[in-house]
Write an enzyme that holds these catalytic residues in place. Structure first.
Site, mmCIF file in Angstrom:
data_model
loop_
_atom_site.group_PDB
_atom_site.id
_atom_site.type_symbol
_atom_site.label_atom_id
_atom_site.label_comp_id
_atom_site.label_asym_id
_atom_site.label_seq_id
_atom_site.Cartn_x
_atom_site.Cartn_y
_atom_site.Cartn_z
ATOM 1 N N HIS A 37 2.296 7.534 2.549
ATOM 2 C CA HIS A 37 1.350 7.037 3.772
ATOM 3 C C HIS A 37 0.848 9.137 3.136
ATOM 4 O O HIS A 37 -0.395 8.984 3.584
ATOM 5 C CB HIS A 37 2.523 6.729 4.751
ATOM 6 C CG HIS A 37 2.257 5.664 5.046
ATOM 7 N ND1 HIS A 37 3.010 5.002 3.920
ATOM 8 C CD2 HIS A 37 1.949 5.409 5.757
ATOM 9 C CE1 HIS A 37 3.090 3.825 4.249
ATOM 10 N NE2 HIS A 37 2.586 4.054 5.811
ATOM 11 N N ASN A 70 1.514 -5.181 -0.181
ATOM 12 C CA ASN A 70 2.140 -3.696 -0.252
ATOM 13 C C ASN A 70 3.473 -3.793 -0.715
ATOM 14 O O ASN A 70 3.803 -3.925 -1.472
ATOM 15 C CB ASN A 70 1.952 -2.444 0.784
ATOM 16 C CG ASN A 70 0.366 -2.095 0.402
ATOM 17 O OD1 ASN A 70 -0.470 -2.642 -0.162
ATOM 18 N ND2 ASN A 70 0.126 -0.682 0.854
ATOM 19 N N ASP A 71 4.313 -4.256 0.288
ATOM 20 C CA ASP A 71 6.129 -4.342 0.479
ATOM 21 C C ASP A 71 5.681 -5.781 -0.207
ATOM 22 O O ASP A 71 7.370 -5.787 -0.372
ATOM 23 C CB ASP A 71 5.919 -4.824 1.786
ATOM 24 C CG ASP A 71 6.698 -3.075 2.441
ATOM 25 O OD1 ASP A 71 6.821 -1.975 1.007
ATOM 26 O OD2 ASP A 71 6.796 -2.663 3.772
ATOM 27 N N CYS A 107 -3.660 -6.866 5.656
ATOM 28 C CA CYS A 107 -3.880 -6.109 6.272
ATOM 29 C C CYS A 107 -3.634 -5.021 4.954
ATOM 30 O O CYS A 107 -3.298 -4.319 5.040
ATOM 31 C CB CYS A 107 -3.100 -5.368 7.745
ATOM 32 S SG CYS A 107 -1.598 -5.285 7.637
#
Length: 773
Positions: free
Chosen positions: A381, A646-647, A694
């Site tokens: 991040h 991503n996760d 997203c």
């Protein structure tokens, strides 16, 4: 009475108390800490037309709440009135972290009378707690002779003021209770030069500038023999002190203008140190005793460093860098005397071992040219934040970069991830020529159209992921059809403590105002894993990716969760629609528990008679493989879905996406990943529930074909990717995309899926379609 209420109902009055510039002026204009607190109570009393305003601070050594400033009560009571936690109305407000409003305080069973305060005649009483997250700081109190004087607008106004002042008052309380100690002395490292480093691009762009080491430029000044040959005087120290104060004022102003998220005073610790009479006076005492000004600054600063370093609390230990920065500025200004020195990192490429997001924001406010991180991942991040602010950033697994001498010329190629140390002239010319060609090509870039369709006429919605409010203008310019993901954790991770409900309300309201009539999806707090809050007790887990993160953290901290939800609902009071999305949902039970928080928050707002959005859409992130088998049941509960790729990939393949040692195993084209995504989309579409993507894959061109092929019609990406994604979608047909998806889904090995993905990438000629910054 009437005029007072009318004044409070004027929106300008409420904005005045929430205006960071007013609070900055209040802090910077004070002569010392006590004066700052006194000016604060005078300001609040004046704006609320209150007869009394007082600030009580919590002393964690004695566990007492102490009166520290007042207007209206007997000034001799300052420092004398003390209460235990929970004692009296003041103590009750602090311990409950809730506002307490009494129309006739003397009749309340919790009221505690102090004869020394001379408060017999004050009937109306309003107390608002001052806290940051779970940390109690004190209580802000107003009183009036008339009964039932304060109303809901007063409560809102006072709560907003308390939340804005929390950071500054926290530092004031800390310095008031500080003990003197001796401190350790840092040592210098040996330096050596490098030539070329190959790293990973975290944010594209180009920078040519001298180097600066983050956290090193000022810290060493506390132990080195600073200008021992110079004969500085007491007058020189006064000039350095004033120059530092002016420098910090300008710094804070620039920071607030650049980043509206900085609702709290990020440099309040610096200001409080300068206003602390012991800090300044002890330096002057030593100068008067014959010590050089430089040595006096170093000695006193080292004592503060030692005090903070020895604290058991992480958020206090982190203030060491604030002390080093302040002392370093004083020393540099002492050297330059009347001249205000340039900012520490301005026009430099900063090299750092690691950075918190708040560190990135400090660098941004000083107009750094680029950032080099020697640890981390491109999906971290900090990297996302650097991309949001368009700062060329490269991640290089080369700790030796930290040994570079300051002011070494660097060329940073953020597009390729290359770092050139002391580059020769021909290399510089080559990049300058490339940049000139790019600048000439920009006006001829394809113009975004308001809507997006495939070549065969299928409608696709392109939405924007937003990290910071500063990205909204780009999203509007590129005609984003809404906000598919507002990452609400950034206001949390850029601060040194939890933002209050009022601070969050201010940010979410700006979000609504700048994207009117657009769908906006706010994801609730998503921390943990690679998104660490340094001030939270949740840090330091053995396996943070599988620990107390995302919705688990929120449900384990209901007070923080409820504050965020209430802030969202209040900010969206006049919005057409608002979507609240929960991250990392693993079960129906978890979703229902989180949704109940929204219901309870609405009921709380109804009781408080505050405006709010009555019917938010409630959805969830699809990130965990465990939800695949319960998608049908979830689809009957939720209003919408959004896939966080991503996760999803990380947990499906058991690969830490920020760990370079296993990066090669992070393969989005794994057959299980592709089939899982296809099943998720099929269920959502069968139940007619909107579903978007997203995550990072949403802007990977070869995966856009796959998503369209399996039925995705909503993509949410960082704004800069919107034009190239629209171009790709305009050129494909649903028929071709579906055939591509079927071919991928029919494969059982990574080798075969990779071959199909690579073939499509070659056909699309990715290089021509990639955005240039």
């Amino acid at each position: 009475m009437t005029s007072k209420k009318a004044t409070l109902r004027n929106p300008d009055h409420f904005n005045l108390l929430c205006d960071i510039s007013d609070l900055t002026a209040l802090l910077t204009g004070a002569s010392n800490i006590e004066n700052f607190l006194q000016r604060t109570v005078e300001m609040v009393a004046r704006h609320l037309s209150a007869t009394v305003c007082s600030i009580y601070l919590f002393d964690d050594k004695t566990s007492e709440i102490v009166l520290r400033a007042t207007v209206g009560l007997n000034p001799n009571a300052i420092g004398q009135i003390r209460m235990k936690s929970g004692e009296g109305l003041v103590g009750a407000a602090m311990i409950s972290q809730q506002a307490i409003c009494e129309g006739s305080a003397s009749h309340s069973p919790q009221f505690k009378y102090f004869e020394s305060a001379d408060e017999d005649r004050f009937e109306s009483f309003l107390a608002v707690p001052i806290y940051k997250g779970i940390e109690n700081i004190g209580v802000l109190v107003v009183q009036h002779e008339h009964k039932d004087y304060f109303d809901d607008i007063d409560i809102m106004t006072l709560k907003a003021t308390a939340s804005q002042l929390a950071s500054a008052i926290e530092n004031a309380r800390l310095l008031m209770n500080m003990n003197s100690m001796a401190g350790p002395e840092p040592t210098l490292r040996a330096l050596e030069k490098l030539k070329f480093i190959k790293g990973q691009s975290a944010c594209s762009g180009f920078a040519l500038a001298p180097s600066a080491l983050f956290g090193k430029s000022h810290g060493w000044l506390l132990s080195e023999d600073f200008d021992s040959h110079m004969s500085y005087t007491r007058a020189d120290y006064h000039r350095a002190f004033q120059a530092t104060l002016e420098q910090l004022k300008e710094f804070q102003t620039r920071f607030s203008e650049r980043l509206p998220e900085s609702a709290s005073l990020i440099f309040s610790a610096h200001f409080m140190m300068l206003k602390d009479p012991r800090f300044n006076q002890e330096i002057l005492n030593r100068i008067d005793a014959g010590m050089s000004p430089a040595s006096a600054i170093q000695l006193i600063a080292r004592r503060y460093v030692a005090m903070f370093s020895s604290s058991p609390y992480m958020y206090l230990r982190e203030k060491v860098s604030d002390i080093e920065d302040l002392a370093g500025r004083l020393l540099e200004n002492l050297r330059q005397q009347d001249a205000i020195p340039p900012h520490q990192w301005r026009d430099h490429i900063v090299i750092a071992r690691e950075l918190y997001p708040s560190d990135i924001l400090k660098l941004i406010s000083q107009d750094v040219q680029g950032v080099i991180l020697v640890s981390g991942g491109i999906t971290s991040h900090v990297s996302i934040l650097a991309r949001s602010m368009k700062i060329p950033t490269v991640i290089a697994d080369s700790p030796e970069l930290l040994q570079l001498p300051e002011e070494t010329l660097l060329l940073l190629d953020g597009d390729m991830g290359n770092i050139y140390v002391a580059p020769p002239r021909d290399v510089i010319l080559q990049f300058e020529n490339r940049n000139r060609i790019r600048a000439q090509a920009k006006p001829f870039s394809r113009i975004m159209t308001p809507t997006t369709c495939t070549r065969d006429g299928e409608r696709v919605w392109l939405l924007a992921n937003i990290n910071l409010l500063s990205e909204l203008s780009l999203a509007r310019d590129l005609k984003a059809e809404g906000i598919g993901l507002y990452r609400s954790e950034f206001p949390f991770i850029i601060r040194s403590s939890f933002p209050s409900e009022e601070e969050q309300y201010y940010l979410y309201k700006r979000l609504m105002e700048e994207m009117p009539e657009k769908d906006i999806t706010i994801r609730t707090l998503d921390i943990g894993g690679d998104k660490v809050l340094s001030y939270s007790d949740a840090t330091g887990e053995a396996n943070p990716e599988l620990g107390l993160r995302s919705i688990r953290f929120s449900l384990s901290n209901p007070q923080i969760f409820e504050q965020q939800v209430r802030a969202i609902l209040r900010a969206a009071a006049h919005a057409k629609t608002i979507q609240i999305m929960f991250p990392m949902i693993s079960s129906i039970d978890e979703y229902r528990e989180a949704k109940e928080v929204v219901t309870n928050s609405i009921n709380t707002l109804i009781r408080s008679d505050l405006p709010y959005h009555p019917s938010p859409k409630i959805g969830m992130m699809v990130e965990l493989p465990c939800v695949i088998e319960i998608m049908d049941e979830l689809a009957r509960e939720v209003d919408f879905f959004s896939i966080g790729t991503n996760d999803f990939v990380q947990y499906m393949l058991a690969v830490d996406r920020t760990n370079e040692k296993v990066a090669r195993y992070y393969q989005p084209c794994h057959p299980s990943v592709l089939r899982g995504l296809s099943k998720i989309v099929e269920v959502a579409n069968r139940h007619s529930k909107p579903i978007s993507v997203c995550g990072e894959l949403a802007h990977e061109l070869e995966y856009i074909w796959f998503f369209i092929g399996i039925g995705i019609r909503r993509l949410s990406v960082d704004p800069q990717f919107l034009p190239v994604i629209q171009q790709v979608i305009n050129r494909l047909t649903v028929t071709d995309a579906a055939a591509y998806a079927r071919e991928l889904l029919s494969q059982s090995t990574l080798k075969d899926t990779r071959k199909i993905v690579d073939r499509l990438r070659d056909q699309m000629d990715v290089r021509e379609n990639r955005l240039t910054d």
